[in-house]
Design a protein around this motif. Structure first.
Motif, PDB file in Angstrom:
ATOM      1  N   LEU A   1      56.273 -66.113-100.344  1.00  0.00           N
ATOM      2  CA  LEU A   1      54.896 -66.539-100.095  1.00  0.00           C
ATOM      3  C   LEU A   1      53.884 -66.058-101.126  1.00  0.00           C
ATOM      4  O   LEU A   1      52.703 -66.415-101.049  1.00  0.00           O
ATOM      5  CB  LEU A   1      54.461 -66.108 -98.695  1.00  0.00           C
ATOM      6  N   ASP A   2      54.313 -65.265-102.099  1.00  0.00           N
ATOM      7  CA  ASP A   2      53.398 -64.800-103.147  1.00  0.00           C
ATOM      8  C   ASP A   2      52.818 -66.009-103.876  1.00  0.00           C
ATOM      9  O   ASP A   2      53.543 -66.867-104.365  1.00  0.00           O
ATOM     10  CB  ASP A   2      54.142 -63.890-104.121  1.00  0.00           C
TER      11      ASP A   2
ATOM     12  N   CYS B   1      49.071 -53.961-108.252  1.00  0.00           N
ATOM     13  CA  CYS B   1      49.380 -54.975-107.248  1.00  0.00           C
ATOM     14  C   CYS B   1      50.227 -56.099-107.839  1.00  0.00           C
ATOM     15  O   CYS B   1      49.738 -56.894-108.639  1.00  0.00           O
ATOM     16  CB  CYS B   1      48.097 -55.552-106.657  1.00  0.00           C
ATOM     17  N   PRO B   2      51.491 -56.211-107.427  1.00  0.00           N
ATOM     18  CA  PRO B   2      52.355 -57.272-107.944  1.00  0.00           C
ATOM     19  C   PRO B   2      51.886 -58.676-107.555  1.00  0.00           C
ATOM     20  O   PRO B   2      52.214 -59.651-108.220  1.00  0.00           O
ATOM     21  CB  PRO B   2      53.719 -56.989-107.315  1.00  0.00           C
ATOM     22  N   ALA B   3      51.111 -58.784-106.470  1.00  0.00           N
ATOM     23  CA  ALA B   3      50.640 -60.088-105.998  1.00  0.00           C
ATOM     24  C   ALA B   3      49.276 -60.462-106.589  1.00  0.00           C
ATOM     25  O   ALA B   3      48.747 -61.519-106.285  1.00  0.00           O
ATOM     26  CB  ALA B   3      50.552 -60.098-104.480  1.00  0.00           C
ATOM     27  N   ASP B   4      48.712 -59.586-107.421  1.00  0.00           N
ATOM     28  CA  ASP B   4      47.402 -59.842-108.025  1.00  0.00           C
ATOM     29  C   ASP B   4      46.360 -60.129-106.943  1.00  0.00           C
ATOM     30  O   ASP B   4      45.560 -61.055-107.059  1.00  0.00           O
ATOM     31  CB  ASP B   4      47.504 -60.997-109.019  1.00  0.00           C
TER      32      ASP B   4
ATOM     33  N   ILE C   1      48.221 -61.280 -98.026  1.00  0.00           N
ATOM     34  CA  ILE C   1      48.707 -61.699 -96.711  1.00  0.00           C
ATOM     35  C   ILE C   1      50.153 -62.183 -96.796  1.00  0.00           C
ATOM     36  O   ILE C   1      50.495 -62.981 -97.659  1.00  0.00           O
ATOM     37  CB  ILE C   1      47.805 -62.804 -96.126  1.00  0.00           C
ATOM     38  N   ALA C   2      50.983 -61.667 -95.918  1.00  0.00           N
ATOM     39  CA  ALA C   2      52.405 -62.000 -95.811  1.00  0.00           C
ATOM     40  C   ALA C   2      53.231 -61.448 -96.973  1.00  0.00           C
ATOM     41  O   ALA C   2      54.412 -61.744 -97.077  1.00  0.00           O
ATOM     42  CB  ALA C   2      52.632 -63.504 -95.647  1.00  0.00           C
ATOM     43  N   CYS C   3      52.615 -60.663 -97.838  1.00  0.00           N
ATOM     44  CA  CYS C   3      53.341 -59.974 -98.914  1.00  0.00           C
ATOM     45  C   CYS C   3      53.308 -58.470 -98.641  1.00  0.00           C
ATOM     46  O   CYS C   3      54.317 -57.832 -98.512  1.00  0.00           O
ATOM     47  CB  CYS C   3      52.725 -60.275-100.269  1.00  0.00           C
ATOM     48  N   LYS C   4      52.087 -57.924 -98.581  1.00  0.00           N
ATOM     49  CA  LYS C   4      51.821 -56.517 -98.300  1.00  0.00           C
ATOM     50  C   LYS C   4      52.626 -55.572 -99.191  1.00  0.00           C
ATOM     51  O   LYS C   4      53.339 -54.694 -98.725  1.00  0.00           O
ATOM     52  CB  LYS C   4      52.027 -56.204 -96.826  1.00  0.00           C
ATOM     53  N   TYR C   5      52.461 -55.776-100.498  1.00  0.00           N
ATOM     54  CA  TYR C   5      52.977 -54.777-101.433  1.00  0.00           C
ATOM     55  C   TYR C   5      52.110 -53.539-101.286  1.00  0.00           C
ATOM     56  O   TYR C   5      50.895 -53.645-101.105  1.00  0.00           O
ATOM     57  CB  TYR C   5      52.898 -55.299-102.865  1.00  0.00           C
TER      58      TYR C   5
ATOM     59  N   VAL D   1      38.305 -55.104-103.663  1.00  0.00           N
ATOM     60  CA  VAL D   1      38.666 -55.691-102.380  1.00  0.00           C
ATOM     61  C   VAL D   1      40.051 -56.308-102.476  1.00  0.00           C
ATOM     62  O   VAL D   1      40.502 -56.711-103.544  1.00  0.00           O
ATOM     63  CB  VAL D   1      37.654 -56.773-101.931  1.00  0.00           C
ATOM     64  N   VAL D   2      40.712 -56.366-101.329  1.00  0.00           N
ATOM     65  CA  VAL D   2      41.995 -57.045-101.232  1.00  0.00           C
ATOM     66  C   VAL D   2      41.706 -58.461-100.754  1.00  0.00           C
ATOM     67  O   VAL D   2      40.959 -58.666 -99.800  1.00  0.00           O
ATOM     68  CB  VAL D   2      42.946 -56.324-100.253  1.00  0.00           C
ATOM     69  N   MET D   3      42.304 -59.425-101.429  1.00  0.00           N
ATOM     70  CA  MET D   3      42.071 -60.827-101.099  1.00  0.00           C
ATOM     71  C   MET D   3      43.322 -61.442-100.474  1.00  0.00           C
ATOM     72  O   MET D   3      44.329 -60.766-100.284  1.00  0.00           O
ATOM     73  CB  MET D   3      41.600 -61.564-102.341  1.00  0.00           C
ATOM     74  N   ASP D   4      43.268 -62.724-100.181  1.00  0.00           N
ATOM     75  CA  ASP D   4      44.289 -63.354 -99.344  1.00  0.00           C
ATOM     76  C   ASP D   4      45.695 -63.410 -99.923  1.00  0.00           C
ATOM     77  O   ASP D   4      46.639 -63.640 -99.186  1.00  0.00           O
ATOM     78  CB  ASP D   4      43.856 -64.733 -98.876  1.00  0.00           C
ATOM     79  N   ASN D   5      45.885 -63.180-101.200  1.00  0.00           N
ATOM     80  CA  ASN D   5      47.252 -63.215-101.699  1.00  0.00           C
ATOM     81  C   ASN D   5      48.087 -62.032-101.187  1.00  0.00           C
ATOM     82  O   ASN D   5      49.310 -62.065-101.242  1.00  0.00           O
ATOM     83  CB  ASN D   5      47.318 -63.283-103.223  1.00  0.00           C
TER      84      ASN D   5
END
Length: 112
Positions: free
Chosen positions: A93-94, A50-53, A10-14, A4-8
């Protein structure tokens, strides 16, 4: 199991993850991605990309709500299969906590 994709996200969208997904189960919102939990084959190749983990297996604690969140939006947002540039706010925002409450948009993305 599913991912699943989690909230990190959001506003990054790598979108590095969409290029490696063998079943095209990512869906694009205006400012984040989600994974359709019934289409994910649990291969795990997306998680390290995923760079934003922001991608996690549903076996981790506190992911139950994210499974349903991903299911809900994957059924209304368009599929995405091609990598795009991250959002301009990505680096800034990451890692910001509670982005679901402060930055989430329900609007669909462009898809491809």
């Amino acid at each position: 199991m599913t991912y699943v994709v989690m909230d990190n996200c959001i506003a990054c969208k790598y979108t590095d993850c969409v290029e490696v997904c063998p079943v095209d189960c990512f869906y694009e919102g205006e400012n984040m991605l989600v994974i359709h939990p019934d289409e994910c084959i649990d291969c795990g190749v997306c998680e390290p990309e995923c760079p934003a983990d922001a991608i996690r297996p549903d076996t981790e604690a506190d992911t139950e709500k994210w499974v349903e969140f991903n299911r809900k939006y994957s059924e209304i947002w368009p599929v995405i299969v091609t990598k795009k540039d991250p959002l301009p706010t990505a680096e800034e925002l990451d890692g910001t906590p509670n982005k679901l409450d402060t930055h989430f948009s329900e609007k669909p993305g462009e898809g491809d």
